[in-house]
Design an enzyme around this catalytic site. Structure first.
Site, mmCIF file in Angstrom:
data_model
loop_
_atom_site.group_PDB
_atom_site.id
_atom_site.type_symbol
_atom_site.label_atom_id
_atom_site.label_comp_id
_atom_site.label_asym_id
_atom_site.label_seq_id
_atom_site.Cartn_x
_atom_site.Cartn_y
_atom_site.Cartn_z
ATOM 1 N N LYS A 71 -10.891 -16.302 6.103
ATOM 2 C CA LYS A 71 -9.747 -15.627 6.716
ATOM 3 C C LYS A 71 -10.188 -14.607 7.749
ATOM 4 O O LYS A 71 -9.648 -14.536 8.858
ATOM 5 C CB LYS A 71 -8.924 -14.923 5.631
ATOM 6 C CG LYS A 71 -7.814 -14.015 6.173
ATOM 7 C CD LYS A 71 -7.120 -13.255 5.065
ATOM 8 C CE LYS A 71 -7.797 -11.962 4.708
ATOM 9 N NZ LYS A 71 -7.263 -10.795 5.439
ATOM 10 N N ASN A 72 -11.175 -13.797 7.409
ATOM 11 C CA ASN A 72 -11.577 -12.704 8.282
ATOM 12 C C ASN A 72 -12.283 -13.169 9.548
ATOM 13 O O ASN A 72 -12.485 -12.379 10.468
ATOM 14 C CB ASN A 72 -12.461 -11.711 7.520
ATOM 15 C CG ASN A 72 -11.680 -10.916 6.499
ATOM 16 O OD1 ASN A 72 -10.459 -10.761 6.612
ATOM 17 N ND2 ASN A 72 -12.352 -10.417 5.473
ATOM 18 N N ARG B 177 -2.995 -5.874 8.910
ATOM 19 C CA ARG B 177 -3.764 -4.980 9.770
ATOM 20 C C ARG B 177 -4.418 -5.727 10.935
ATOM 21 O O ARG B 177 -4.541 -5.181 12.040
ATOM 22 C CB ARG B 177 -4.825 -4.271 8.927
ATOM 23 C CG ARG B 177 -5.603 -3.239 9.714
ATOM 24 C CD ARG B 177 -6.486 -2.427 8.797
ATOM 25 N NE ARG B 177 -7.322 -1.504 9.555
ATOM 26 C CZ ARG B 177 -6.929 -0.346 10.049
ATOM 27 N NH1 ARG B 177 -5.680 0.037 9.865
ATOM 28 N NH2 ARG B 177 -7.749 0.431 10.718
ATOM 29 N N CYS C 227 -2.611 -4.155 3.729
ATOM 30 C CA CYS C 227 -2.787 -3.618 2.387
ATOM 31 C C CYS C 227 -2.751 -2.097 2.380
ATOM 32 O O CYS C 227 -3.247 -1.445 3.296
ATOM 33 C CB CYS C 227 -4.123 -4.084 1.815
ATOM 34 S SG CYS C 227 -4.141 -5.822 1.345
ATOM 35 N N ARG D 26 -6.519 4.150 7.044
ATOM 36 C CA ARG D 26 -7.476 3.373 7.832
ATOM 37 C C ARG D 26 -7.118 3.539 9.306
ATOM 38 O O ARG D 26 -6.453 2.689 9.896
ATOM 39 C CB ARG D 26 -7.442 1.896 7.412
ATOM 40 C CG ARG D 26 -7.885 1.674 5.975
ATOM 41 C CD ARG D 26 -8.125 0.220 5.683
ATOM 42 N NE ARG D 26 -6.883 -0.522 5.569
ATOM 43 C CZ ARG D 26 -6.817 -1.853 5.452
ATOM 44 N NH1 ARG D 26 -7.910 -2.565 5.462
ATOM 45 N NH2 ARG D 26 -5.660 -2.460 5.339
ATOM 46 N N ASP E 225 -14.556 -5.657 -0.111
ATOM 47 C CA ASP E 225 -13.544 -6.643 -0.484
ATOM 48 C C ASP E 225 -13.856 -7.348 -1.803
ATOM 49 O O ASP E 225 -13.026 -8.101 -2.313
ATOM 50 C CB ASP E 225 -13.396 -7.696 0.624
ATOM 51 C CG ASP E 225 -12.517 -7.201 1.769
ATOM 52 O OD1 ASP E 225 -11.983 -6.084 1.663
ATOM 53 O OD2 ASP E 225 -12.377 -7.928 2.772
ATOM 54 N N ILE F 68 -16.610 2.504 1.841
ATOM 55 C CA ILE F 68 -15.847 2.068 3.007
ATOM 56 C C ILE F 68 -14.444 2.668 2.990
ATOM 57 O O ILE F 68 -14.037 3.352 3.929
ATOM 58 C CB ILE F 68 -15.750 0.524 3.062
ATOM 59 C CG1 ILE F 68 -17.147 -0.096 2.996
ATOM 60 C CG2 ILE F 68 -15.029 0.085 4.335
ATOM 61 C CD1 ILE F 68 -18.029 0.223 4.163
ATOM 62 N N ARG G 110 -2.160 -13.759 0.880
ATOM 63 C CA ARG G 110 -2.643 -13.398 2.215
ATOM 64 C C ARG G 110 -4.090 -13.834 2.415
ATOM 65 O O ARG G 110 -4.507 -14.077 3.552
ATOM 66 C CB ARG G 110 -2.536 -11.888 2.442
ATOM 67 C CG ARG G 110 -1.110 -11.357 2.545
ATOM 68 C CD ARG G 110 -1.104 -9.865 2.820
ATOM 69 N NE ARG G 110 -2.032 -9.562 3.883
ATOM 70 C CZ ARG G 110 -2.983 -8.627 3.811
ATOM 71 N NH1 ARG G 110 -3.119 -7.904 2.722
ATOM 72 N NH2 ARG G 110 -3.789 -8.409 4.828
#
Length: 420
Positions: free
Chosen positions: A22-23, A92, A116, A121, A307, A329, A399
């Site tokens: 996904k990323n 995001r 999320c 952030r 994650d 993070i 998601r």
């Protein structure tokens, strides 16, 4: 609104194939608008986030089609520059269209992003980087308005208080590839999706060197063209299912992995007591008691990924002894802790540190997903717990995980999706 009903206590045994990342897919999809030519992206997962991104691009005039996990994108009609709140609020990564539209049209009006709820952030690094390239940026009524008569390469430092920013690196790359001159990004993100984005852009005609290192050099070009690209396997999905095998004390073969991307996770899971074997992009993981506690600190790649933090927390909640998890993070990424404690976990949070005292077993309970990875962690807890766990608001999980309940059921989990 859907929920997962899980009857836990069953070891997972079998094979799970990992879907496309996904990323990676999200920034690639936006990068495709930097030309008028069609691009083809393979190994696309059917995820809510990707569908949201495609819907957003369609509002901007992009035409697309997904068939057999292949995304074809025709950006020739992309002339819209406003990304509305109703679409951007869903995730995001929508903020990537800021750099993409600046690179294509020289202007963009993008709502502040959603996604999320895992603490503050900010996108200040994104905006600073784009301003360095020559964009004029102002904030009005919840929208970022950026305009540039001309983008010009320069030197940009992108590290924030918690290390390099993946999103800021993406946005600056998208804007810089067609800027005049040379852009140097210092303290660039080294995440695998940045390397893949650079490869895709280079196949479109960009000139990017240093991807995968903290120093990126981008020589601006006047035009790009369409390209083909295959999305890499999702390392966070792979990590999640590895931990699912361990938390249920099972034996899983995780197929279609890039082992190098998983090394920080595998190292910690070995420390906890899991056994691994590797064969041509496949990882077999199995575990039996006793397992051992561990200390973990999340960090930018190649460190332990934030994650995967909620998932490994669920595992450590079932391991005797004291484990300490430090979130390097997103210091506020512990929303899931209260739900795990409802299931009998013994976890105390102090700032960016969680102290996990392992218990002999978790107890099934109704819990609620508040964000993507925390929701995955609750599912894993439910797989190991006594009795029944009901995880609500699983749209967060959708998601980032393609058919999670089907993949888990295929290896012996008693899990069903129920529509409320």
């Amino acid at each position: 609104m859907d929920k997962f009903v899980i009857n836990g206590g069953k070891p997972l045994v079998g094979e799970i194939e990992i879907s496309g990342a996904k990323n990676e897919a999200l920034p690639l999809t936006v990068a495709s608008i930097l030309t008028d030519d069609m691009s083809v992206i393979s190994n696309i997962s059917d995820l809510a986030d990707l569908r949201s991104m495609i819907s957003l691009l369609e509002v901007l005039g992009v035409r697309s089609e997904i068939k057999d996990n292949v995304l074809r994108i025709d950006p020739s009609g992309c002339d819209g520059y406003e990304a509305p709140y109703d679409l951007v609020r869903k995730m995001r990564a929508s903020v990537y269209v800021l750099g993409g539209l600046l690179g294509r049209l020289g202007r963009a009006k993008v709502s502040f992003p959603g996604g999320c709820v895992i603490g503050t952030r900010p996108i200040d690094l994104h905006l600073m980087g784009l301003e360095k390239l020559g964009a004029n940026i102002k904030i009005e009524h919840g929208y970022i308005i950026a305009e540039a008569d001309k983008l010009v390469g320069t030197e940009i430092f992108l590290s924030g208080p918690h290390g390099p920013s993946v999103g800021a690196t993406v946005n600056v790359m998208l804007a810089a590839v067609k800027a005049e001159g040379v852009t140097t990004i210092k303290e660039a993100s080294c995440e695998p999706q940045i390397t893949e984005l650079a490869d895709f852009l280079n196949s479109m005609g960009a000139k990017i060197d240093g991807a995968g290192t903290p120093l990126l050099t981008i020589h601006g070009v006047k035009e790009l063209h369409g390209a083909k690209h295959t999305v890499i396997p999702d390392r966070i999905e792979a990590a999640t299912y590895m931990i699912a095998g361990i938390i249920t004390r099972g034996n899983l073969l995780i197929k279609n992995c890039v082992v190098q991307h998983l090394e920080p996770v595998i190292q910690k899971l070995k420390e906890i007591g899991a056994e691994f074997t590797f064969d041509d992009g496949c990882v077999r993981v199995k575990a039996t008691d006793p397992l051992k506690p561990a200390n973990i600190r999340t960090a930018p790649f190649p460190g332990f990924p934030t994650d995967a933090q909620p998932q490994i927390m669920s595992l450590l909640a079932t391991v005797p002894g004291i484990s300490v998890i430090s979130e390097g993070i997103y210091p506020d990424r512990f929303i899931h802790v209260s739900e795990l404690n409802r299931m009998g976990a013994d976890i105390k949070v102090d700032g960016a540190v969680a102290v996990v005292k392992g218990v002999s077993n978790l107890s099934g309970a109704p819990v609620m997903a508040s964000e993507l990875r925390g929701g995955a962690g609750l599912v894993l807890a439910g797989l190991s717990a006594d009795n029944q766990t009901v995880v609500s608001r699983v749209y967060h999980i959708d998601r980032g995980y393609e058919s999670m309940e089907k993949k888990l059921a295929s290896v012996g989990a008693d899990i069903k999706r129920v529509s409320e």
